[in-house]
Design a protein around this motif. Structure first.
Motif, PDB file in Angstrom:
ATOM      1  N   LYS A  31       0.793  -1.274   0.015  1.00 45.78           N
ATOM      2  CA  LYS A  31       0.040  -0.140  -0.003  1.00 45.78           C
ATOM      3  C   LYS A  31       0.899   1.372   0.200  1.00 45.78           C
ATOM      4  CE  LYS A  31      -3.953  -2.239   2.073  1.00 45.78           C
ATOM      5  NZ  LYS A  31      -4.802  -2.299   3.342  1.00 45.78           N
ATOM      6  N   LYS A  32       2.012   1.219   0.831  1.00 45.83           N
ATOM      7  CA  LYS A  32       2.755   2.276   0.707  1.00 45.83           C
ATOM      8  C   LYS A  32       3.406   2.578  -0.635  1.00 45.83           C
ATOM      9  CE  LYS A  32       5.300   3.019   4.516  1.00 45.83           C
ATOM     10  NZ  LYS A  32       6.329   2.989   5.550  1.00 45.83           N
ATOM     11  N   ALA A  33       3.831   1.457  -1.253  1.00 46.42           N
ATOM     12  CA  ALA A  33       4.599   1.572  -2.466  1.00 46.42           C
ATOM     13  C   ALA A  33       3.337   2.179  -3.511  1.00 46.42           C
ATOM     14  CB  ALA A  33       4.865   0.350  -3.227  1.00 46.42           C
ATOM     15  N   ALA A  34       2.306   1.689  -3.494  1.00 42.74           N
ATOM     16  CA  ALA A  34       1.211   2.250  -4.323  1.00 42.74           C
ATOM     17  C   ALA A  34       1.004   3.694  -4.373  1.00 42.74           C
ATOM     18  CB  ALA A  34      -0.191   1.445  -4.212  1.00 42.74           C
ATOM     19  N   SER A  35       1.002   4.129  -2.934  1.00 41.00           N
ATOM     20  CA  SER A  35       0.792   5.584  -2.654  1.00 41.00           C
ATOM     21  C   SER A  35       1.947   6.450  -3.121  1.00 41.00           C
ATOM     22  CB  SER A  35       0.639   5.670  -1.053  1.00 41.00           C
ATOM     23  OG  SER A  35       0.598   7.174  -0.790  1.00 41.00           O
ATOM     24  N   LEU A  36       3.254   5.782  -2.987  1.00 38.12           N
ATOM     25  CA  LEU A  36       4.354   6.338  -3.612  1.00 38.12           C
ATOM     26  C   LEU A  36       4.437   6.562  -5.202  1.00 38.12           C
ATOM     27  CD1 LEU A  36       7.344   7.938  -2.970  1.00 38.12           C
ATOM     28  CD2 LEU A  36       8.092   5.609  -2.868  1.00 38.12           C
ATOM     29  N   ALA A  65      -5.591   3.999  -8.378  1.00 37.08           N
ATOM     30  CA  ALA A  65      -5.461   5.686  -7.948  1.00 37.08           C
ATOM     31  C   ALA A  65      -4.781   6.529  -8.917  1.00 37.08           C
ATOM     32  CB  ALA A  65      -5.057   5.858  -6.736  1.00 37.08           C
ATOM     33  N   LEU A  66      -3.783   5.909  -9.562  1.00 37.79           N
ATOM     34  CA  LEU A  66      -3.320   6.635 -10.652  1.00 37.79           C
ATOM     35  C   LEU A  66      -4.034   6.564 -11.914  1.00 37.79           C
ATOM     36  CD1 LEU A  66      -0.606   8.273 -11.953  1.00 37.79           C
ATOM     37  CD2 LEU A  66       0.167   5.887 -12.438  1.00 37.79           C
ATOM     38  N   ASN A  67      -4.369   5.526 -12.209  1.00 35.01           N
ATOM     39  CA  ASN A  67      -5.325   5.569 -13.339  1.00 35.01           C
ATOM     40  C   ASN A  67      -6.657   6.083 -13.414  1.00 35.01           C
ATOM     41  OD1 ASN A  67      -3.447   3.597 -14.642  1.00 35.01           O
ATOM     42  ND2 ASN A  67      -4.647   2.025 -14.229  1.00 35.01           N
ATOM     43  N   GLN A  68      -7.148   6.216 -12.023  1.00 36.70           N
ATOM     44  CA  GLN A  68      -8.505   7.235 -12.068  1.00 36.70           C
ATOM     45  C   GLN A  68      -8.110   8.860 -12.263  1.00 36.70           C
ATOM     46  OE1 GLN A  68     -11.190   5.191 -11.984  1.00 36.70           O
ATOM     47  NE2 GLN A  68     -11.958   6.970 -10.628  1.00 36.70           N
TER      48      GLN A  68
END
Length: 82
Positions: A31-36, A65-68
């Motif tokens: 989750k931390k990696a996805a946020s970063l 989140a990035l794709n959104q």
């Protein structure tokens, strides 16, 4: 040393190794990696007219989140798999 395995066989074996490594990553770290990823690429892609991304699944880093964000900005390109 020459391998008797075909390139396709070696690629599949490598994919399986990477899949096992991804599965061993703790959820909190993932989750931390996805946020970063989101924060970094959102900043980097700010001036880009279009961005080619991918739709993550299973144990891959979450790109939702990035794709959104990219879709909202009308910059998102996703490959079509048939």
């Amino acid at each position: 040393m020459t391998s008797n395995l075909s390139i396709a066989s070696r690629k599949e074996a490598f994919r399986q190794i990477l899949k096992l490594k991804r599965e061993s990553i703790p959820s909190s770290l993932s989750k931390k990696a996805a946020s970063l990823l989101y924060e970094t690429l959102r900043h980097i892609t700010r001036k880009s007219p279009l961005v080619l991304s991918y739709a993550s699944f299973s144990t891959e880093i979450d790109t939702w989140a990035l794709n959104q964000y990219l879709a909202t900005e009308k910059k998102l390109l996703l490959p079509c798999v048939q």
